[in-house]
Design an enzyme around this catalytic site. Sequence first.
Site, PDB file in Angstrom:
ATOM      1  N   ASP A   1      67.234  55.421  93.261  1.00 48.77           N
ATOM      2  CA  ASP A   1      67.059  55.179  92.592  1.00 48.77           C
ATOM      3  C   ASP A   1      65.311  54.462  92.606  1.00 48.77           C
ATOM      4  O   ASP A   1      64.868  55.131  93.564  1.00 48.77           O
ATOM      5  CB  ASP A   1      67.728  53.311  93.331  1.00 48.77           C
ATOM      6  CG  ASP A   1      67.062  52.109  92.361  1.00 48.77           C
ATOM      7  OD1 ASP A   1      66.740  51.742  91.409  1.00 48.77           O
ATOM      8  OD2 ASP A   1      66.144  51.165  92.947  1.00 48.77           O
ATOM      9  N   LEU A   2      65.328  54.315  91.304  1.00 52.16           N
ATOM     10  CA  LEU A   2      62.691  53.900  91.426  1.00 52.16           C
ATOM     11  C   LEU A   2      63.163  52.997  92.279  1.00 52.16           C
ATOM     12  O   LEU A   2      61.977  52.856  92.607  1.00 52.16           O
ATOM     13  CB  LEU A   2      62.581  54.346  89.932  1.00 52.16           C
ATOM     14  CG  LEU A   2      60.964  54.174  89.798  1.00 52.16           C
ATOM     15  CD1 LEU A   2      60.390  55.355  90.230  1.00 52.16           C
ATOM     16  CD2 LEU A   2      61.330  54.227  87.848  1.00 52.16           C
ATOM     17  N   ASP A   3      63.588  51.377  91.272  1.00 51.17           N
ATOM     18  CA  ASP A   3      62.508  50.251  91.640  1.00 51.17           C
ATOM     19  C   ASP A   3      63.066  49.890  93.428  1.00 51.17           C
ATOM     20  O   ASP A   3      63.889  49.783  93.887  1.00 51.17           O
ATOM     21  CB  ASP A   3      62.697  48.929  90.961  1.00 51.17           C
ATOM     22  CG  ASP A   3      62.291  49.422  89.080  1.00 51.17           C
ATOM     23  OD1 ASP A   3      61.239  49.778  88.731  1.00 51.17           O
ATOM     24  OD2 ASP A   3      62.926  49.137  87.999  1.00 51.17           O
TER      25      ASP A   3
ATOM     26  N   THR B   1      57.757  48.231  92.845  1.00 46.05           N
ATOM     27  CA  THR B   1      57.466  47.376  91.821  1.00 46.05           C
ATOM     28  C   THR B   1      58.725  46.380  91.249  1.00 46.05           C
ATOM     29  O   THR B   1      58.430  45.262  90.488  1.00 46.05           O
ATOM     30  CB  THR B   1      58.226  48.226  90.411  1.00 46.05           C
ATOM     31  OG1 THR B   1      59.601  49.391  90.871  1.00 46.05           O
ATOM     32  CG2 THR B   1      57.677  49.255  90.075  1.00 46.05           C
TER      33      THR B   1
ATOM     34  N   LYS C   1      68.141  42.272  91.112  1.00 46.96           N
ATOM     35  CA  LYS C   1      68.069  44.238  91.788  1.00 46.96           C
ATOM     36  C   LYS C   1      69.430  44.720  91.163  1.00 46.96           C
ATOM     37  O   LYS C   1      70.012  44.498  91.189  1.00 46.96           O
ATOM     38  CB  LYS C   1      67.418  44.011  93.309  1.00 46.96           C
ATOM     39  CG  LYS C   1      66.284  43.681  94.028  1.00 46.96           C
ATOM     40  CD  LYS C   1      66.015  43.656  95.057  1.00 46.96           C
ATOM     41  CE  LYS C   1      64.838  42.769  95.523  1.00 46.96           C
ATOM     42  NZ  LYS C   1      64.522  43.417  97.057  1.00 46.96           N
TER      43      LYS C   1
ATOM     44  N   SER D   1      68.305  55.194  87.507  1.00 45.28           N
ATOM     45  CA  SER D   1      66.921  53.663  87.455  1.00 45.28           C
ATOM     46  C   SER D   1      67.858  53.024  86.636  1.00 45.28           C
ATOM     47  O   SER D   1      67.976  53.555  85.252  1.00 45.28           O
ATOM     48  CB  SER D   1      66.069  53.750  87.233  1.00 45.28           C
ATOM     49  OG  SER D   1      65.155  52.896  87.603  1.00 45.28           O
ATOM     50  N   ALA D   2      67.875  51.712  86.581  1.00 40.11           N
ATOM     51  CA  ALA D   2      68.963  50.911  85.533  1.00 40.11           C
ATOM     52  C   ALA D   2      67.108  49.916  84.420  1.00 40.11           C
ATOM     53  O   ALA D   2      67.479  49.710  83.400  1.00 40.11           O
ATOM     54  CB  ALA D   2      69.440  49.687  86.216  1.00 40.11           C
TER      55      ALA D   2
ATOM     56  N   LYS E   1      74.318  49.657  86.460  1.00 40.43           N
ATOM     57  CA  LYS E   1      75.102  49.617  87.991  1.00 40.43           C
ATOM     58  C   LYS E   1      75.521  47.863  88.404  1.00 40.43           C
ATOM     59  O   LYS E   1      74.875  46.857  87.637  1.00 40.43           O
ATOM     60  CB  LYS E   1      73.534  49.525  89.263  1.00 40.43           C
ATOM     61  CG  LYS E   1      72.847  50.710  89.669  1.00 40.43           C
ATOM     62  CD  LYS E   1      72.026  50.649  90.294  1.00 40.43           C
ATOM     63  CE  LYS E   1      71.151  51.897  89.293  1.00 40.43           C
ATOM     64  NZ  LYS E   1      69.725  52.458  90.194  1.00 40.43           N
TER      65      LYS E   1
ATOM     66  N   GLU F   1      69.357  53.601  97.482  1.00 41.30           N
ATOM     67  CA  GLU F   1      69.296  52.401  97.087  1.00 41.30           C
ATOM     68  C   GLU F   1      68.625  51.187  97.878  1.00 41.30           C
ATOM     69  O   GLU F   1      68.846  51.069  99.118  1.00 41.30           O
ATOM     70  CB  GLU F   1      70.452  52.349  96.698  1.00 41.30           C
ATOM     71  CG  GLU F   1      71.033  52.306  95.249  1.00 41.30           C
ATOM     72  CD  GLU F   1      70.118  51.574  94.053  1.00 41.30           C
ATOM     73  OE1 GLU F   1      70.114  50.488  94.370  1.00 41.30           O
ATOM     74  OE2 GLU F   1      70.451  51.369  92.714  1.00 41.30           O
ATOM     75  N   ASP F   2      67.940  50.684  97.257  1.00 40.92           N
ATOM     76  CA  ASP F   2      67.743  49.376  97.105  1.00 40.92           C
ATOM     77  C   ASP F   2      68.087  47.406  96.976  1.00 40.92           C
ATOM     78  O   ASP F   2      68.376  46.804  97.150  1.00 40.92           O
ATOM     79  CB  ASP F   2      66.078  48.538  97.329  1.00 40.92           C
ATOM     80  CG  ASP F   2      66.122  48.205  96.262  1.00 40.92           C
ATOM     81  OD1 ASP F   2      66.487  48.717  95.288  1.00 40.92           O
ATOM     82  OD2 ASP F   2      65.233  47.191  96.098  1.00 40.92           O
TER      83      ASP F   2
HETATM   84  C1  BG6 Z   1      66.114  47.972  87.854  1.00 44.88           C
HETATM   85  C2  BG6 Z   1      65.222  46.799  89.068  1.00 44.88           C
HETATM   86  O1  BG6 Z   1      65.661  48.915  88.633  1.00 44.88           O
HETATM   87  O2  BG6 Z   1      65.852  47.946  86.322  1.00 44.88           O
HETATM   88  C3  BG6 Z   1      65.844  45.712  88.323  1.00 44.88           C
HETATM   89  O3  BG6 Z   1      66.108  46.540  89.760  1.00 44.88           O
HETATM   90  C4  BG6 Z   1      65.718  45.530  86.622  1.00 44.88           C
HETATM   91  O4  BG6 Z   1      65.354  44.403  88.533  1.00 44.88           O
HETATM   92  C5  BG6 Z   1      66.206  46.759  85.558  1.00 44.88           C
HETATM   93  O5  BG6 Z   1      66.078  44.553  85.874  1.00 44.88           O
HETATM   94  C6  BG6 Z   1      66.261  46.947  84.178  1.00 44.88           C
HETATM   95  O6  BG6 Z   1      63.995  47.177  84.273  1.00 44.88           O
HETATM   96  P1  BG6 Z   1      63.536  47.109  83.206  1.00 44.88           P
HETATM   97  O7  BG6 Z   1      62.288  47.667  83.500  1.00 44.88           O
HETATM   98  O8  BG6 Z   1      63.831  48.172  82.144  1.00 44.88           O
HETATM   99  O9  BG6 Z   1      63.869  46.207  82.427  1.00 44.88           O
HETATM  100 MG    MG Z   2      66.267  49.559  93.114  1.00 44.17          MG
END
Ligand code: BG6
Ligand code: MG
Length: 217
Positions: A11-13, A19, A47, A116-117, A147, A171-172
């Site tokens: 996962d990235l964030d 972030t 998250k 990543s989402a 997810k 993953e976090d």
């Molecule tokens: C995930 C984050 O990686 O991305 C979530 O953990 C976030 O908190 C989701 O809502 C969507 O991100 P973005 O940048 O498309 O708004």
């Molecule tokens: Mg994350």
Amino acid sequence: MIRMMKAAIFDLDGVIVDTAKYHYWAWKRLARELGFEFAETDNERLKGVSRMRSLEILLEVGGVAMDEATRRESASRKDGWYVEYVEKMNPSELLPGAVEYVRHIRSRGVRTAIASASRNAPLIIHRVQIGSLFDAVVDGTKVSRAKPEPDVFLRAARELGIAAQDCVVFEDAEAGIEAAIRAGMGSVGVGKMDYLQNADLVIPSFQPLLVISRITP
Ligand code: BG6
Ligand code: MG
């Protein structure tokens, strides 16, 4: 179950980069405009989930009703603030040990991907200069079911050409661990045990893994 880790899917964030705090700050700002305070403990629920689902949870927490058009407008305002933070990012915001660990496993032949989402994943990867460390990047624009559905991880495994059972997810977020389990992959929770107890293993950061990899071949 003992697994062979042929691919590691990150996962990235909140796993590779810090972030998660920027998402939180931007949602908190929106909550204030809507007339309520948004606590860090409630933020855990945001998250890993998509932008629109995050907004839904935020509104639920604040007890605020909102029509569809205003939801879209609010989510895009939040995204504007978030992107302002992201555009100022640099490699110093990589989480401790993350890049070192990715480099280490790549040197042992493990394939690596980001799943990543976030629709902002490509921008973040560019800002912190980690593109060359991953064989595949699957972001929020590439899958429709977010997810805890397993789609983002299954797509990453497909792009890497590795069977799900040979992949390990880092993953976090609780939703991310759930997605890894549904994908039939191993899972490592990065962060606090409180939210990640369903993972196969929980580590506070990548540093303990680096210590283990130094003492094992
Ligand atoms: C995930 C984050 O990686 O991305 C979530 O953990 C976030 O908190 C989701 O809502 C969507 O991100 P973005 O940048 O498309 O708004
Ligand atoms: Mg994350």
